[in-house]
Each structure stands twice: as C-alpha cells, then as structure tokens.
Design a protein around this motif. Structure first.
Motif, PDB file in Angstrom:
ATOM      1  N   LYS A  43       0.848  -1.197   0.000  1.00  0.00           N
ATOM      2  CA  LYS A  43       0.000   0.000   0.000  1.00  0.00           C
ATOM      3  C   LYS A  43       0.875   1.235   0.000  1.00  0.00           C
ATOM      4  O   LYS A  43       1.882   1.291   0.715  1.00  0.00           O
ATOM      5  CB  LYS A  43      -0.888   0.001   1.239  1.00  0.00           C
ATOM      6  CG  LYS A  43      -2.200  -0.693   1.028  1.00  0.00           C
ATOM      7  CD  LYS A  43      -3.208  -0.247   2.055  1.00  0.00           C
ATOM      8  CE  LYS A  43      -4.598  -0.462   1.519  1.00  0.00           C
ATOM      9  NZ  LYS A  43      -5.628   0.024   2.420  1.00  0.00           N
ATOM     10  N   LYS A  44       0.456   2.235  -0.771  1.00  0.00           N
ATOM     11  CA  LYS A  44       1.170   3.509  -0.745  1.00  0.00           C
ATOM     12  C   LYS A  44       0.125   4.606  -0.530  1.00  0.00           C
ATOM     13  O   LYS A  44      -0.787   4.749  -1.334  1.00  0.00           O
ATOM     14  CB  LYS A  44       1.929   3.717  -2.064  1.00  0.00           C
ATOM     15  CG  LYS A  44       2.768   4.978  -2.048  1.00  0.00           C
ATOM     16  CD  LYS A  44       3.616   5.089  -3.304  1.00  0.00           C
ATOM     17  CE  LYS A  44       4.401   6.387  -3.280  1.00  0.00           C
ATOM     18  NZ  LYS A  44       5.157   6.617  -4.514  1.00  0.00           N
ATOM     19  N   GLY A  45       0.257   5.308   0.569  1.00  0.00           N
ATOM     20  CA  GLY A  45      -0.756   6.308   0.888  1.00  0.00           C
ATOM     21  C   GLY A  45      -2.059   5.631   1.259  1.00  0.00           C
ATOM     22  O   GLY A  45      -2.064   4.483   1.719  1.00  0.00           O
ATOM     23  N   ARG A  46      -3.191   6.288   0.993  1.00  0.00           N
ATOM     24  CA  ARG A  46      -4.480   5.755   1.448  1.00  0.00           C
ATOM     25  C   ARG A  46      -5.061   4.721   0.496  1.00  0.00           C
ATOM     26  O   ARG A  46      -5.714   3.781   0.918  1.00  0.00           O
ATOM     27  CB  ARG A  46      -5.472   6.903   1.615  1.00  0.00           C
ATOM     28  CG  ARG A  46      -5.045   7.850   2.719  1.00  0.00           C
ATOM     29  CD  ARG A  46      -5.959   9.023   2.807  1.00  0.00           C
ATOM     30  NE  ARG A  46      -7.154   8.705   3.574  1.00  0.00           N
ATOM     31  CZ  ARG A  46      -8.156   9.547   3.730  1.00  0.00           C
ATOM     32  NH1 ARG A  46      -8.125  10.720   3.142  1.00  0.00           N
ATOM     33  NH2 ARG A  46      -9.194   9.207   4.454  1.00  0.00           N
ATOM     34  N   SER A  47      -4.809   4.896  -0.795  1.00  0.00           N
ATOM     35  CA  SER A  47      -5.526   4.004  -1.713  1.00  0.00           C
ATOM     36  C   SER A  47      -4.663   3.412  -2.821  1.00  0.00           C
ATOM     37  O   SER A  47      -5.166   2.635  -3.621  1.00  0.00           O
ATOM     38  CB  SER A  47      -6.691   4.786  -2.342  1.00  0.00           C
ATOM     39  OG  SER A  47      -6.169   5.917  -3.006  1.00  0.00           O
ATOM     40  N   LYS A  48      -3.409   3.777  -2.873  1.00  0.00           N
ATOM     41  CA  LYS A  48      -2.608   3.304  -3.997  1.00  0.00           C
ATOM     42  C   LYS A  48      -1.831   2.046  -3.652  1.00  0.00           C
ATOM     43  O   LYS A  48      -1.524   1.781  -2.494  1.00  0.00           O
ATOM     44  CB  LYS A  48      -1.630   4.398  -4.425  1.00  0.00           C
ATOM     45  CG  LYS A  48      -2.333   5.541  -5.110  1.00  0.00           C
ATOM     46  CD  LYS A  48      -1.378   6.565  -5.610  1.00  0.00           C
ATOM     47  CE  LYS A  48      -2.130   7.601  -6.420  1.00  0.00           C
ATOM     48  NZ  LYS A  48      -1.427   8.870  -6.494  1.00  0.00           N
ATOM     49  N   LEU A  49      -1.488   1.302  -4.707  1.00  0.00           N
ATOM     50  CA  LEU A  49      -0.596   0.155  -4.571  1.00  0.00           C
ATOM     51  C   LEU A  49       0.665   0.441  -5.361  1.00  0.00           C
ATOM     52  O   LEU A  49       0.614   1.066  -6.421  1.00  0.00           O
ATOM     53  CB  LEU A  49      -1.251  -1.112  -5.127  1.00  0.00           C
ATOM     54  CG  LEU A  49      -2.318  -1.787  -4.280  1.00  0.00           C
ATOM     55  CD1 LEU A  49      -2.966  -2.918  -5.074  1.00  0.00           C
ATOM     56  CD2 LEU A  49      -1.756  -2.316  -2.967  1.00  0.00           C
ATOM     57  N   ALA A  50       1.778  -0.012  -4.841  1.00  0.00           N
ATOM     58  CA  ALA A  50       3.045   0.223  -5.539  1.00  0.00           C
ATOM     59  C   ALA A  50       3.980  -0.940  -5.258  1.00  0.00           C
ATOM     60  O   ALA A  50       3.762  -1.722  -4.331  1.00  0.00           O
ATOM     61  CB  ALA A  50       3.674   1.523  -5.053  1.00  0.00           C
ATOM     62  N   PHE A  51       5.001  -1.064  -6.107  1.00  0.00           N
ATOM     63  CA  PHE A  51       6.061  -2.038  -5.805  1.00  0.00           C
ATOM     64  C   PHE A  51       7.385  -1.302  -5.800  1.00  0.00           C
ATOM     65  O   PHE A  51       7.600  -0.347  -6.542  1.00  0.00           O
ATOM     66  CB  PHE A  51       6.073  -3.208  -6.801  1.00  0.00           C
ATOM     67  CG  PHE A  51       6.243  -2.840  -8.236  1.00  0.00           C
ATOM     68  CD1 PHE A  51       7.502  -2.819  -8.832  1.00  0.00           C
ATOM     69  CD2 PHE A  51       5.145  -2.524  -9.017  1.00  0.00           C
ATOM     70  CE1 PHE A  51       7.664  -2.484 -10.159  1.00  0.00           C
ATOM     71  CE2 PHE A  51       5.290  -2.178 -10.359  1.00  0.00           C
ATOM     72  CZ  PHE A  51       6.553  -2.164 -10.929  1.00  0.00           C
ATOM     73  N   ALA A  52       8.245  -1.743  -4.903  1.00  0.00           N
ATOM     74  CA  ALA A  52       9.525  -1.063  -4.733  1.00  0.00           C
ATOM     75  C   ALA A  52      10.515  -1.514  -5.797  1.00  0.00           C
ATOM     76  O   ALA A  52      10.402  -2.602  -6.357  1.00  0.00           O
ATOM     77  CB  ALA A  52      10.080  -1.345  -3.348  1.00  0.00           C
ATOM     78  N   GLN A  53      11.476  -0.682  -6.056  1.00  0.00           N
ATOM     79  CA  GLN A  53      12.614  -1.064  -6.902  1.00  0.00           C
ATOM     80  C   GLN A  53      13.836  -1.236  -6.003  1.00  0.00           C
ATOM     81  O   GLN A  53      13.882  -0.630  -4.939  1.00  0.00           O
ATOM     82  CB  GLN A  53      12.863   0.030  -7.942  1.00  0.00           C
ATOM     83  CG  GLN A  53      11.763   0.081  -8.984  1.00  0.00           C
ATOM     84  CD  GLN A  53      12.260   0.721 -10.277  1.00  0.00           C
ATOM     85  OE1 GLN A  53      13.403   1.107 -10.400  1.00  0.00           O
ATOM     86  NE2 GLN A  53      11.374   0.833 -11.244  1.00  0.00           N
ATOM     87  N   PRO A  54      14.835  -2.033  -6.383  1.00  0.00           N
ATOM     88  CA  PRO A  54      14.943  -2.750  -7.650  1.00  0.00           C
ATOM     89  C   PRO A  54      13.774  -3.708  -7.853  1.00  0.00           C
ATOM     90  O   PRO A  54      13.382  -4.422  -6.923  1.00  0.00           O
ATOM     91  CB  PRO A  54      16.251  -3.527  -7.511  1.00  0.00           C
ATOM     92  CG  PRO A  54      17.007  -2.890  -6.419  1.00  0.00           C
ATOM     93  CD  PRO A  54      15.996  -2.296  -5.503  1.00  0.00           C
ATOM     94  N   CYS A  55      13.228  -3.711  -9.056  1.00  0.00           N
ATOM     95  CA  CYS A  55      12.042  -4.510  -9.338  1.00  0.00           C
ATOM     96  C   CYS A  55      12.366  -6.003  -9.292  1.00  0.00           C
ATOM     97  O   CYS A  55      13.374  -6.454  -9.854  1.00  0.00           O
ATOM     98  CB  CYS A  55      11.517  -4.141 -10.720  1.00  0.00           C
ATOM     99  SG  CYS A  55      10.055  -5.084 -11.165  1.00  0.00           S
ATOM    100  N   ALA A  56      11.453  -6.758  -8.656  1.00  0.00           N
ATOM    101  CA  ALA A  56      11.646  -8.210  -8.539  1.00  0.00           C
ATOM    102  C   ALA A  56      11.604  -8.897  -9.902  1.00  0.00           C
ATOM    103  O   ALA A  56      12.088 -10.023 -10.048  1.00  0.00           O
ATOM    104  CB  ALA A  56      10.573  -8.794  -7.628  1.00  0.00           C
ATOM    105  N   CYS A  57      11.010  -8.235 -10.894  1.00  0.00           N
ATOM    106  CA  CYS A  57      10.904  -8.839 -12.228  1.00  0.00           C
ATOM    107  C   CYS A  57      12.012  -8.391 -13.176  1.00  0.00           C
ATOM    108  O   CYS A  57      11.976  -8.719 -14.367  1.00  0.00           O
ATOM    109  CB  CYS A  57       9.537  -8.525 -12.833  1.00  0.00           C
ATOM    110  SG  CYS A  57       8.214  -9.361 -11.936  1.00  0.00           S
TER     111      CYS A  57
END
Ligand code: SF4
Ligand code: SF4
Length: 167
Positions: A43-57
């Motif tokens: 979760k990022k903030g109240r309603s967003k979704l995000a993935f951290a880098q370095p990206c797992a893919c």
C-alpha cells in the motif's frame, strides 16, 4: 531494430532503482495478476498500490514480465529513448551515455557499501538517505571523506539522470 531493443537491454536504470524508488499501479493494472507474476505490491498512501525497486521482475538485463508489465512501465520512455526514436540522437551516442551513467551509479553503490550500507534490495535513494543519516565520527577522516565523496557522486549522478533520462 527499435530504440527499445537497442538501448534497454544495455541499461535497466528505470528498473533497478537508479531512476525510481518505486512504481505505482494505475487503475487499468490487474494487481492480482501482477502479484502472481512476481511483483511484491504494498500500500502507498491511502488508496494506492506500488512495488519497490529494484524490481523483482528485473533480471539485471531485461523485464521478465515485459508483455504484462504495469501501465507506468509501458508509459515511460526516458529522454534518451525519446531522442533516439525521433532521430535527434544516434543509438551509439545514447549507449555511451547509458554506460557512463551506469558507471557513476556503480560508483555510488560502491561508496554506499564502503560506508556499511550493503542492502542491494533497497532503493538507491533510500540507501543514500540511510547512509547520510547514520551517526558520523568526525575524528575518523576516512569515514568523513567517504561521506563527502558520496555526496558529490550522488549529486553528479542525479544531474545526469535529470539531464539525460528525465527530460
Ligand atoms: S532508462 Fe531508458 S534506456 Fe534505460 S531501460 Fe529505461 S527506458 Fe530503456
Ligand atoms: S515490471 Fe518490468 S518494466 Fe516495470 S519496473 Fe519491473 S522490470 Fe521494469
């Protein structure tokens, strides 16, 4: 050969956390599917979704989920790619800038390691913030010099990213 084919497999700076600390999902992204494909969503903030880098893919060269990548990844063309695509720069000139920037990013990573920040899974800017906020022994000249060198190296890297990749 397209600009993407020529540049991106030799770069990866928009996937390895040099340019971005995270990537936010957009409305059209299928979060469940992306999670199944290997992205660790938070979760990022109240309603967003995000993935951290370095990206797992990111496998160190290319995106492992290229045909399913999120909207933000699809929409991003760095400045070098734009200039190569519209003929304002040759691929060879862009590849030289990429190589030079990667060299500078590696210098920053090396300095971080020498200061004890060895978490390669953490975004580069977070690693830098952590290294700079750690208590510093000013009587230790080697350590103080490394902090100074790190600040200069990061400043140099950020200027290049801004100039060549973000505009
Ligand atoms: S920063 Fe540009 S050249 Fe490098 S991988 Fe991303 S889009 Fe490709
Ligand atoms: S999903 Fe693919 S394009 Fe997007 S950040 Fe990860 S490796 Fe890069």
């Amino acid at each position: 050969m397209t600009g993407i084919e020529q540049l991106c497999p030799n770069c990866g700076l928009c996937c390895d956390s040099t340019l971005f600390a995270d990537v936010e999902l957009q409305k059209r992204d299928d979060a469940k599917r992306l999670a199944k494909l290997g992205l660790t969503l938070e979760k990022k903030g109240r309603s967003k979704l995000a993935f951290a880098q370095p990206c797992a893919c990111f496998d160190g060269k290319i995106c492992q989920i290229y045909h399913d990548r999120p909207q933000r990844c699809r929409a991003f063309d760095c400045g070098l790619l734009k200039r190569v695509n519209d003929g304002r720069m040759t691929a060879a000139a862009a590849l030289k800038k990429i190589s030079d920037t990667k060299h500078r990013a590696e210098k920053v990573r090396g300095l971080l390691r020498s200061l004890g920040q060895r978490d390669e899974q953490m975004p580069l800017t977070h690693r830098y913030a952590e290294a700079m906020s750690a208590p510093m022994d000013l009587s230790d000249e080697v350590n103080a010099d490394a902090h100074g060198e790190l600040m200069l190296a990061v400043n140099d890297l950020m200027n290049r990213l801004q100039r060549d990749f973000l505009q």
